[in-house]
Scaffold this motif. Structure first.
Motif, PDB file in Angstrom:
ATOM      1  N   ARG A 161       0.796  -1.171  -0.024  1.00 29.25           N
ATOM      2  CA  ARG A 161       0.010  -0.093   0.112  1.00 29.25           C
ATOM      3  C   ARG A 161       0.969   1.250  -0.058  1.00 29.25           C
ATOM      4  NH1 ARG A 161      -5.523  -0.866   1.650  1.00 29.25           N
ATOM      5  NH2 ARG A 161      -5.313  -3.547   2.033  1.00 29.25           N
ATOM      6  N   ILE A 162       0.660   2.419  -0.887  1.00 30.08           N
ATOM      7  CA  ILE A 162       1.340   3.282  -1.187  1.00 30.08           C
ATOM      8  C   ILE A 162       0.581   4.686  -0.974  1.00 30.08           C
ATOM      9  CG2 ILE A 162       2.853   4.806  -2.799  1.00 30.08           C
ATOM     10  CD1 ILE A 162       3.710   2.126  -3.926  1.00 30.08           C
ATOM     11  N   ASP A 163       0.613   5.366   0.100  1.00 36.75           N
ATOM     12  CA  ASP A 163      -0.268   6.566   0.356  1.00 36.75           C
ATOM     13  C   ASP A 163       0.702   7.708   0.076  1.00 36.75           C
ATOM     14  OD1 ASP A 163      -1.746   4.403   1.508  1.00 36.75           O
ATOM     15  OD2 ASP A 163      -1.492   5.214   3.513  1.00 36.75           O
ATOM     16  N   ALA A 164      -0.087   8.754  -0.744  1.00 40.18           N
ATOM     17  CA  ALA A 164       0.888   9.669  -1.069  1.00 40.18           C
ATOM     18  C   ALA A 164      -0.246  11.044  -1.274  1.00 40.18           C
ATOM     19  CB  ALA A 164       1.622   9.632  -2.371  1.00 40.18           C
ATOM     20  N   GLU A 165       0.138  12.126  -1.044  1.00 41.21           N
ATOM     21  CA  GLU A 165      -0.463  13.335  -1.661  1.00 41.21           C
ATOM     22  C   GLU A 165       0.007  13.815  -3.000  1.00 41.21           C
ATOM     23  OE1 GLU A 165      -1.060  17.520   0.147  1.00 41.21           O
ATOM     24  OE2 GLU A 165      -1.861  16.255   1.595  1.00 41.21           O
ATOM     25  N   LEU A 166      -0.932  14.086  -3.882  1.00 37.38           N
ATOM     26  CA  LEU A 166      -0.686  14.367  -5.365  1.00 37.38           C
ATOM     27  C   LEU A 166      -0.077  15.798  -5.193  1.00 37.38           C
ATOM     28  CD1 LEU A 166      -3.205  13.126  -7.804  1.00 37.38           C
ATOM     29  CD2 LEU A 166      -0.905  12.232  -7.400  1.00 37.38           C
ATOM     30  N   GLY A 167       1.274  16.010  -5.824  1.00 40.96           N
ATOM     31  CA  GLY A 167       1.932  17.168  -5.685  1.00 40.96           C
ATOM     32  C   GLY A 167       3.005  17.037  -6.557  1.00 40.96           C
ATOM     33  N   GLY A 168       2.848  17.800  -7.548  1.00 37.81           N
ATOM     34  CA  GLY A 168       4.231  17.491  -8.605  1.00 37.81           C
ATOM     35  C   GLY A 168       4.416  16.118  -8.884  1.00 37.81           C
ATOM     36  N   LEU A 169       5.455  15.571  -9.384  1.00 35.06           N
ATOM     37  CA  LEU A 169       5.577  14.234  -9.303  1.00 35.06           C
ATOM     38  C   LEU A 169       6.286  13.331  -8.230  1.00 35.06           C
ATOM     39  CD1 LEU A 169       5.660  12.458 -11.827  1.00 35.06           C
ATOM     40  CD2 LEU A 169       8.157  12.906 -12.010  1.00 35.06           C
TER      41      LEU A 169
END
Ligand code: IPT
Length: 994
Positions: A546-554
């Motif tokens: 599971r990978i959690d990330a907030e979208l921002g740029g790349l």
């Protein structure tokens, strides 16, 4: 942070083995066989090989492979500079389109019966060749009727004076149609994909033909077109675009001469942004009309789907905002909401009308529209990418790299809530669930039809997940999708690309900046996860990463091991970052480039990737290529690169942005007034006598009058002059001039050289703008002083007759008269002998729609070679008063760097109460009509090629003034609309001086 072991030296070490130049395409990416059917690996071209073009109920089948046609509508006749065709087509290809749809306008190619011209800016063959070289399939739409907001819907002016009922099986009409089809099909037949001559894969008969659907008039007509097109050697599947999902002209509704399975049903849709996207696909949900079931054997085919909308004169559609209003109301979120709904409804042939609208230059526009045909399209009139290209890019790339989307069945509805336990209906959420029956990849389209942002609770692959759904927006999610050698369980971000580059798989997901995303991959054992850029959290449990990330740029996450020996580079890109990712396919496999504003082409030569493209601001250049690639060329320069932990090559220095472009001020204007035709003594003996008694026009010839309709005397475009001679005016108190034009038509009259006045058609409002005919009677009083003058007398009349009506309803409305229709006097009934004069012979280079019948046009005042020596020097702003026509000319020089693509426009502005209009001639090319007191257009695009960006130019303005106010021009200046370092080489467009 642990750097990847996949270093540059490892890549370089396998160069000799890894490069499979000329090999079978996807670079062995899916060797494990997870993708059953896919599009042809490389882009299509004129490869001289035979190809099969078929279809089943799911999709088109090209060489037996499923392809979703993701098409943009482009009209070569709306960009009179063949070099720039390549620019537009490369921009579309780079942004994920695999197809273009192309009208061919009969009037543009035919100045007279029997005369067909495919040279210069009319070189359809060159356009089709460029499309093939760019790797785009073509849907060709040569009419004979096209609508398209062009004069007479594409019918040539001369057809308006022929007998026979157009758009029916009337043999008189069909004889002309055959003439056109023979000519255009001679070109088209050389560019069919079936024999590898080009990339035409579909061909349209007629256009939104909604009349006579059950009568022989229509059925025999369609059967005739079918047979004629086949007889001309067009062997690709044929189709018609139904005006809405009505089931009209579905297979079996007319005689296709024993051919079965080579004709498709298509339909058009232009839903308003304020309605919920309609369900009108082949799944048959939601719709009420028969189209869903009318053609169960052919794929869902939206031959036109609105990508913007046109704006009539006066800017009535967008309340004066012009095409910015079109782009604003049909923005990027509109595209996601409507086009993803179409995909969810099983649409597999998708064409966005317009994707590049261009310019209705000269007398091309139908009377309803002004010069710009920007349309609010994804690529604007100045060829600049707009934010609307971003979702198209994301979806186009997805369709290309995930062919699972070419075969979809509906799957059981999944639970969707408003995220707080409420129902999806209450929250205005619509959810579609689809599955590819072969790969078992599942797709969900989630749509929010309310303006408020929500976080929806959705069950994805059996798990309850929260998905951000911004107001009036939509997204597509995938579950169970192969990402190459690993499988996606689900992601709350939209998939955009998957590819194998070098020794790794790459998967790109995208969404709006700031959105939280959860991406879950199947991984039997715990992999090594390295966050290479941005921030992301990851956990592994129960075979899932599971990978959690907030979208921002790349955000870059490298996944190694965990059940596969092939690393996966996961790229989570917000919209802006996704718009800087470019995928191109080479025979050795895909190349992915990050950074520049545009990557036009990518070629592999040896171990070097050769790229061409554009930058606007300074940009990174990062390249992922097939194994062994160790060098990059950018627009002939060789930047130094280094290998990165992401498995890419990165230029050590950023690419420079575009240098400043300087434009000169326009000065040294020369002026000359004209309209000698209005004077009593003017010699009109060489003009044509207007004495006909009958006409094929649908406008009746008024009793007791000769035919005065301009078309009947061979004057089909632009202004027309009349001179009526009579002996005796005694008793005459007034003169009544009846005339017919399109919107914005006007008439000005003189009696014995003295102005009687100007009459204008009313400025249309939202309601009247689509009214078919613009007919009016101008009544001018004749003062006693004028009446007393001795004869003989002459009545001079200039009519700006605008263009012919379109014939959308197939009622011969293109045959409505243009020009004067009747002239009577109050208090007297003198007998008039009429002479008429319109445009001189058609311009052999610029074509029949370039000029009309003004005195200056007949004398070549618009042409660059005209010597204006004796003209008066003047300065702008001007405030001349008087009814009639005058001209202004100036020259200017440009010195734009050849490595810069500058888009330049001409901007006119003045006090909006001043009643005058201007026709703009650049180097003799009629680039549009400005109406100062109507608008809304102030800036006119000057296409490079017609515009000499490295040398001298001649600008000529023909000003027509009502005489009721002072007339300008006010300010006239060049405007830089956009610029980029890069562009395409531009060959000057032939612009004869005289
Ligand atoms: C549809 C036509 O097919 C196309 O030529 C163009 O006129 C377009 O509309 C509008 O720009 S007609 C349909 C909207 C009734």
């Amino acid at each position: 942070m642990v750097l990847s072991r996949r270093t540059f030296s490892a890549l370089a070490g396998t160069a000799a083995l890894g490069l499979t130049l000329g090999g079978s395409g996807d670079g062995g990416a899916y060797a494990v066989g997870t993708v059953p059917t896919g599009p042809a690996p490389g882009p299509p071209g004129a490869d001289g090989r035979r190809h099969t073009i078929g279809f089943d109920s799911y999709s088109m089948l090209i060489d037996g492979r499923r392809v979703v046609l993701w098409s943009g509508e482009v009209h070569p006749f709306r960009l009179p500079s063949p070099s720039l065709w390549r620019d537009v087509l490369q921009k579309l290809r780079a942004h994920g389109y695999n197809t273009i749809s192309v009208y061919v306008s009969w009037n543009f190619h035919s100045p007279a019966p029997g005369h067909y011209d495919f040279t210069g800016v009319r070189d359809l063959g060159l356009f089709l060749r460029t499309a093939a070289e760019t790797g785009l399939y073509v849907i060709l739409r040569p009419g004979p009727y096209i609508n398209a907001e062009v004069d007479a819907g594409g019918f040539p002016g001369w057809l308006t004076v022929t007998p026979g009922t157009a758009r029916t099986s009337d043999p008189a009409y069909l004889a002309y149609v055959d003439e056109w089809l023979t000519a255009v099909n001679r070109v088209a037949a050389r560019h069919l994909h079936t024999d590898g001559g080009g990339t035409i894969v579909l061909y349209q008969l007629e256009n939104e033909y909604a009349n006579n659907v059950t009568s022989p008039l229509g059925r025999d007509y369609m059967a005739h077109l079918y047979a004629k097109v086949r007889a001309d050697g067009i062997d690709v599947p044929l189709f018609h675009n139904d005006k809405g999902r009505n089931g009209h002209w579905a297979p079996g509704t007319f005689d296709t001469h024993g051919e079965r399975g080579r004709y498709l049903y298509g339909f058009d849709g232009y839903p308003s942004p304020s309605e919920a996207p309609p369900d009108w696909g082949y799944f048959g949900v939601g719709g009420t009309k028969g189209g869903a079931t009318a053609s169960p054997g052919t794929p869902g085919f939206l031959a036109e789907f609105g990508g913007g909308w046109f704006d009539p004169w006066g800017g009535v559609e967008f309340d004066g905002e012009g095409y910015a209003g079109s782009a604003r109301t049909r923005d990027a979120a509109y595209e996601r909401r409507f086009y993803l709904t179409n995909l969810a409804n099983g649409i597999k042939v998708h064409n966005v009308y317009m994707t590049f609208g261009g310019t209705s230059w000269g007398w091309l526009p139908a009377p309803v529209v002004y010069t710009s045909y920007d349309y609010g399209a994804a690529l604007d009139e100045a060829r600049r990418p707009t934010p609307k290209l971003v979702p198209m890019h994301q979806i186009g790339q997805l369709l290309h790299s995930v062919p699972d989307l070419a075969k979809l069945d509906r799957a059981p509805d999944v639970a969707v809530g408003d995220g707080s336990g409420g129902s999806r209906a209450d929250a205005g959420i619509t959810a579609y669930h689809l599955v590819n029956p072969d790969t078992r990849a599942h797709f969900h389209v989630l749509r929010n039809d309310r303006p408020a942002d929500v976080v929806a609770g959705v069950t994805l692959a059996g798990e309850s997940v929260r998905v951000a759904l911004p107001g009036l927006d939509a997204r597509l999610l995938a579950t169970g999708l192969s990402l190459g050698r690993r499988t996606l369980r689900y992601s709350t971000a939209q998939p955009m690309m998957r590819l194998a580059a070098g020794r790794q798989d790459i998967a790109v997901f995208t969404g709006r900046a700031g959105e939280p995303t959860w991406t879950v991959l199947e991984c039997a054992s715990a992999p090594k996860v390295t966050v290479l850029e941005g921030s992301a959290r990851h956990t592994h449990a129960h075979g899932l990463l599971r990978i959690d990330a907030e979208l921002g740029g790349l955000t870059r996450v490298l996944v190694e091991g965990g059940g596969s020996t092939t690393p996966l580079l996961l790229l989570l890109a917000d919209d802006a970052a996704s718009a800087r990712l470019w995928r191109h396919d080479t025979p050795s496999g895909p190349v992915l480039v990050r950074g520049p504003a545009l990557v036009r082409t990518a070629d592999l030569r040896g171990t070097t990737v050769h790229l061409t493209g554009d930058t606007v601001t300074a940009a990174d250049l990062e390249v992922w290529g097939p194994r062994g690639v160790n060098g990059v060329v950018w627009n002939k320069g060789t930047p130094r690169t280094r290998a990165t932990a992401s498995g890419s090559l990165l230029a050590e220095r950023r690419l420079p942005g575009v240098p400043a472009v300087k434009l000169p001020a326009l000065a040294k204007w020369r002026h000359r007034a004209e309209n000698p035709e209005s004077t009593a003594g003017f010699d009109d003996s060489a003009w044509r006598t207007a004495d006909r008694r009958s006409s094929h026009s649908v406008t009746p010839v008024p009793a007791g009058q000769p035919v005065l309709f301009a078309d009947d005397y061979g004057f089909h475009y632009g202004d027309v002059w009349y001179r009526g001679h009579f002996a005796d005016m005694s008793g005459a108190e007034s003169v009544n001039l009846s005339y017919v034009t399109g919107t914005q038509g006007l008439l000005m009259a003189w009696l014995d050289g003295k102005p009687l006045g100007t009459h204008r058609m009313p400025v249309p409002d939202k309601k009247t703008v689509r009214q078919g005919t613009w007919a009016a009677t101008a009544t001018f009083p004749i003062t006693p002083e004028v009446r007393r003058a001795k004869g003989p007398h002459v009545l001079s009349v200039l009519v700006r007759r605008m263009q012919h009506d379109e014939d959308g309803a197939a009622r011969d409305t293109h045959k409505a008269a243009r020009g004067l229709t009747a002239v009577t006097f109050g208090g007297a009934a003198p007998a008039l002998r009429w002479r008429i004069q319109g445009a001189a012979a058609a311009d052999p280079v610029r074509g029949p729609l370039n000029h009309g019948g003004l005195y200056g046009e007949r004398q070549g005042w618009h042409l660059p070679g005209f010597a204006e020596g004796g003209w008066q020097s003047v300065e702008f702003p001007r405030a001349r008063r008087g009814q009639g026509v005058c001209w202004y000319r100036t020259g200017f020089r440009l010195a734009v760097d050849p490595a810069v693509d500058a888009s330049i426009g001409l901007t006119l502005a003045d006090d909006p109460s001043r009643a005058y209009r201007v026709q703009i001639f650049l180097n003799g090319w009629n680039l549009g009509q400005y109406i100062n007191d109507v608008g809304p257009q102030h800036t006119f695009v000057l296409p490079n090629g017609v515009l000499n960006t490295r040398g001298a130019n001649t600008l000529a303005l023909a000003v027509l003034a009502d005489g009721t106010t002072p007339a300008g021009p006010g300010t006239v200046r060049l405007t830089l609309l956009g610029s980029a370092a890069g562009g395409v080489p531009v060959t000057p467009v032939d612009s004869p001086g005289r």
